[in-house]
Design an enzyme around this catalytic site. Structure first.
Site, PDB file in Angstrom:
ATOM      1  N   GLU A 170      -1.981  -5.024  -3.687  1.00  0.00           N
ATOM      2  CA  GLU A 170      -1.029  -4.326  -2.811  1.00  0.00           C
ATOM      3  C   GLU A 170      -0.002  -5.301  -2.242  1.00  0.00           C
ATOM      4  O   GLU A 170       1.186  -4.971  -2.148  1.00  0.00           O
ATOM      5  CB  GLU A 170      -1.789  -3.627  -1.686  1.00  0.00           C
ATOM      6  CG  GLU A 170      -2.626  -2.452  -2.181  1.00  0.00           C
ATOM      7  CD  GLU A 170      -3.456  -1.800  -1.103  1.00  0.00           C
ATOM      8  OE1 GLU A 170      -3.842  -0.636  -1.281  1.00  0.00           O
ATOM      9  OE2 GLU A 170      -3.731  -2.457  -0.072  1.00  0.00           O
ATOM     10  N   ASP A 172       0.837  -1.196   0.000  1.00  0.00           N
ATOM     11  CA  ASP A 172       0.000   0.000   0.000  1.00  0.00           C
ATOM     12  C   ASP A 172       0.877   1.253   0.000  1.00  0.00           C
ATOM     13  O   ASP A 172       0.627   2.206  -0.749  1.00  0.00           O
ATOM     14  CB  ASP A 172      -0.908  -0.018   1.227  1.00  0.00           C
ATOM     15  CG  ASP A 172      -1.682   1.274   1.394  1.00  0.00           C
ATOM     16  OD1 ASP A 172      -2.591   1.531   0.584  1.00  0.00           O
ATOM     17  OD2 ASP A 172      -1.371   2.039   2.326  1.00  0.00           O
TER      18      ASP A 172
END
Length: 229
Positions: free
Chosen positions: A121, A49
């Site tokens: 992610e 992320d």
């Protein structure tokens, strides 16, 4: 359910144009917590992320040198939102490679928007550990394609637009209220109500509280603007 067969892992690496040196890191990035494995994708998702946000911010900073921080932030939010990540995952058939429990896969986990977004992610986190930031940048630009460049104007965020509408008329800020939360943990459904002072409220549902708020804001804003036209 067992981990993805070797040929599926090979196909995934071919689609992103990178062969992992540490296959265990790749396998961890594809392992959902429903399997009970301690080596699942949650920590890699946390890392990925941050990698995605940094690289996308840098790309936009270079691509749009005349834009304000606010406009860059709008572009950034649009490009890293869950539905975009899920679309990226589907384009590379990431769901096929995920290691899910039998129950999770039977419940549609391989095409669940939240799981797919988290998996992208996690994959980026694994790629960062295995190859570094520049390789992540290449893969991100390849996977996101022309999305970065073809967005002519910064997207209009419905919640921000509704807030600006209310403030421009001397009204209090929009008020959001959670009406209900239903469904299992892996596929929740939130119902949100939003109200602007002096106007009837609007309700909407979404797979996350944020999505439901945005949809409700968009619906109410459309109604308010139509009333003024």
């Amino acid at each position: 359910m067992s981990a993805a067969p070797e040929d599926i892992l090979q196909d995934l690496q071919h689609r992103i144009g990178y062969a992992f040196k540490d296959r265990n890191t790749l396998k961890a990035a594809l392992t959902h917590s429903s399997t009970g494995s301690l080596h699942n994708y949650e920590r890699l998702e946390f890392l990925g992320d941050r990698v995605l946000n940094l690289i996308m911010a840098h790309v936009l900073y270079e691509r749009f040198p005349e834009e304000t921080e606010g406009d860059l932030a709008k572009r950034h939010a649009a490009l890293v939102q869950g539905k975009v990540l899920a679309r990226v995952a589907r384009c590379m058939d990431l769901g096929e490679a995920l290691h899910l429990s039998g129950a999770e896969r039977a419940a549609g986990g391989a095409d669940n928007e939240n799981i797919l977004a988290d998996s992208v992610e996690a994959l980026l986190g694994a790629l960062f550990l295995d190859a570094g930031l520049e390789e992540c940048r290449r893969v991100i630009l390849d996977l996101w394609g022309n999305d970065v460049h073809t967005m002519q104007h910064p997207p209009r965020d419905a919640k921000t637009a509704l807030q600006e509408w209310a403030q421009g008329r001397g009204l209090s800020l929009p008020f959001y209220r959670l009406i209900s939360r239903e469904g299992p943990d892996h596929a929740p459904l939130f119902e949100i109500e939003v109200q602007v002072e002096g106007h009837p409220p609007t309700r909407s549902k979404g797979s996350s509280r944020r999505k439901a708020e945005k949809e409700a804001a968009a619906m109410l804003l459309t109604h308010l603007e139509e009333m003024e036209s």
